[in-house]
Design a protein around this motif. Structure first.
Motif, PDB file in Angstrom:
ATOM      1  N   ASP A 177       4.019   1.078  -4.279  1.00  0.00           N
ATOM      2  CA  ASP A 177       3.786   2.504  -4.079  1.00  0.00           C
ATOM      3  C   ASP A 177       4.315   2.847  -2.696  1.00  0.00           C
ATOM      4  OD1 ASP A 177       2.771   5.114  -4.615  1.00  0.00           O
ATOM      5  OD2 ASP A 177       0.963   4.674  -3.463  1.00  0.00           O
ATOM      6  N   THR A 178       4.528   4.139  -2.456  1.00  0.00           N
ATOM      7  CA  THR A 178       4.998   4.544  -1.130  1.00  0.00           C
ATOM      8  C   THR A 178       4.169   5.713  -0.635  1.00  0.00           C
ATOM      9  OG1 THR A 178       6.619   6.145  -2.012  1.00  0.00           O
ATOM     10  CG2 THR A 178       7.381   3.883  -1.666  1.00  0.00           C
ATOM     11  N   GLU A 179       4.106   5.845   0.683  1.00  0.00           N
ATOM     12  CA  GLU A 179       3.544   7.052   1.285  1.00  0.00           C
ATOM     13  C   GLU A 179       4.624   7.649   2.183  1.00  0.00           C
ATOM     14  OE1 GLU A 179       0.753   8.066   0.130  1.00  0.00           O
ATOM     15  OE2 GLU A 179       0.112   6.190  -0.812  1.00  0.00           O
ATOM     16  N   GLN A 205       3.639   0.050  -0.033  1.00  0.00           N
ATOM     17  CA  GLN A 205       2.543  -0.848  -0.363  1.00  0.00           C
ATOM     18  C   GLN A 205       2.970  -1.723  -1.533  1.00  0.00           C
ATOM     19  OE1 GLN A 205       2.455   2.759   0.002  1.00  0.00           O
ATOM     20  NE2 GLN A 205       0.431   3.153  -0.800  1.00  0.00           N
ATOM     21  N   TYR A 261      -6.983   3.225   1.367  1.00  0.00           N
ATOM     22  CA  TYR A 261      -6.473   4.124   0.327  1.00  0.00           C
ATOM     23  C   TYR A 261      -5.097   3.659  -0.150  1.00  0.00           C
ATOM     24  CZ  TYR A 261      -3.745   7.812  -1.688  1.00  0.00           C
ATOM     25  OH  TYR A 261      -2.894   8.490  -2.503  1.00  0.00           O
ATOM     26  N   ASP A 307      -3.849   2.055  -4.130  1.00  0.00           N
ATOM     27  CA  ASP A 307      -2.837   2.600  -5.035  1.00  0.00           C
ATOM     28  C   ASP A 307      -1.976   1.530  -5.701  1.00  0.00           C
ATOM     29  OD1 ASP A 307      -3.527   5.213  -4.961  1.00  0.00           O
ATOM     30  OD2 ASP A 307      -1.894   5.890  -3.703  1.00  0.00           O
TER      31      ASP A 307
HETATM   32 MN    MN Z   1      -0.041   6.408  -2.948  1.00  0.00          MN
END
Ligand code: MN
Length: 202
Positions: free
Chosen positions: A22-24, A39, A148, A152
């Motif tokens: 996943d990425t932010e 992530q 958090y 994810d």
């Molecule tokens: Mn996310």
């Protein structure tokens, strides 16, 4: 356990054959909003948080993983993550699997395909989304942000296992696979200037 890495994954880190990613970012426009965090999880309950620096365009170990034909990259709404990482590092993730697409192909009774919804309904896990819209570009990651971000990727393997059964049950395994095969190119189209256009429509 949550490990935090700067700029690239450590040499020799083996996350197995199926890697949840996943990425932010700073926002939802891949060309505008910079990638801040990637992530990853091998599905063993551990999460690796990779911080991407401002202006950074290379992460060789991550890029190698994204391009590795023997490692399945598992996303939830991979279209965005694939585009944002391709834009930053010039590598299109492949092969890929997406729990949101699997959800749309099997949970046709619902129009709610968010990760929080799926974790609750299919795994009985409550996911907090409180940090979703926090400032991922800040100097340091808060503990709440790290928890958090990790959450994810920690449940995608379990979701995939559940969706594999449902795809089988509904006779949509091949259709799902065709969607996954096309997904990297769909992300490439987003970046190339066809973000909101269905190229298959009349
Ligand atoms: Mn996310």
């Amino acid at each position: 356990m949550i490990s935090i890495h700067e700029r690239d994954l450590p040499d020799g880190l083996d996350l197995g054959a199926i890697v949840a990613i996943d990425t932010e970012t700073m926002g939802l426009v891949p060309q505008r909003d910079r990638l801040c965090l990637v992530q990853l999880s091998g599905g063993d309950g551990n999460a690796h948080l990779l911080r991407i620096a401002q202006g950074q365009t290379e992460a060789p170990n991550l890029a190698r993983l994204l391009a590795d034909p023997d490692r399945l990259k598992l996303f939830h709404y991979g279209r965005f993550d694939i585009a944002v990482m391709a834009h930053r590092f010039g590598v299109l993730a492949r092969p890929v699997w997406c729990t949101k697409i699997a959800s749309k192909l099997t949970r046709t009774f619902s129009d709610r395909h968010g990760l929080k919804q799926l974790c609750q309904e299919m795994l009985g896990i409550d996911l907090s989304k409180h940090q979703q819209m926090s400032d991922w570009g800040a100097e340091t990651l808060t503990e709440a942000q790290a928890a958090y971000a990790a959450s994810d990727v920690l449940h995608l393997h379990a979701l995939r296992a559940e969706f594999l059964k449902r795809l089988e049950r509904e006779g949509r395994v091949a259709l799902a696979q065709a969607c996954f095969d096309f997904l990297p190119d769909r992300a490439a189209l987003d970046l190339a200037g066809w973000p909101d256009i269905d190229i298959f429509s009349h």
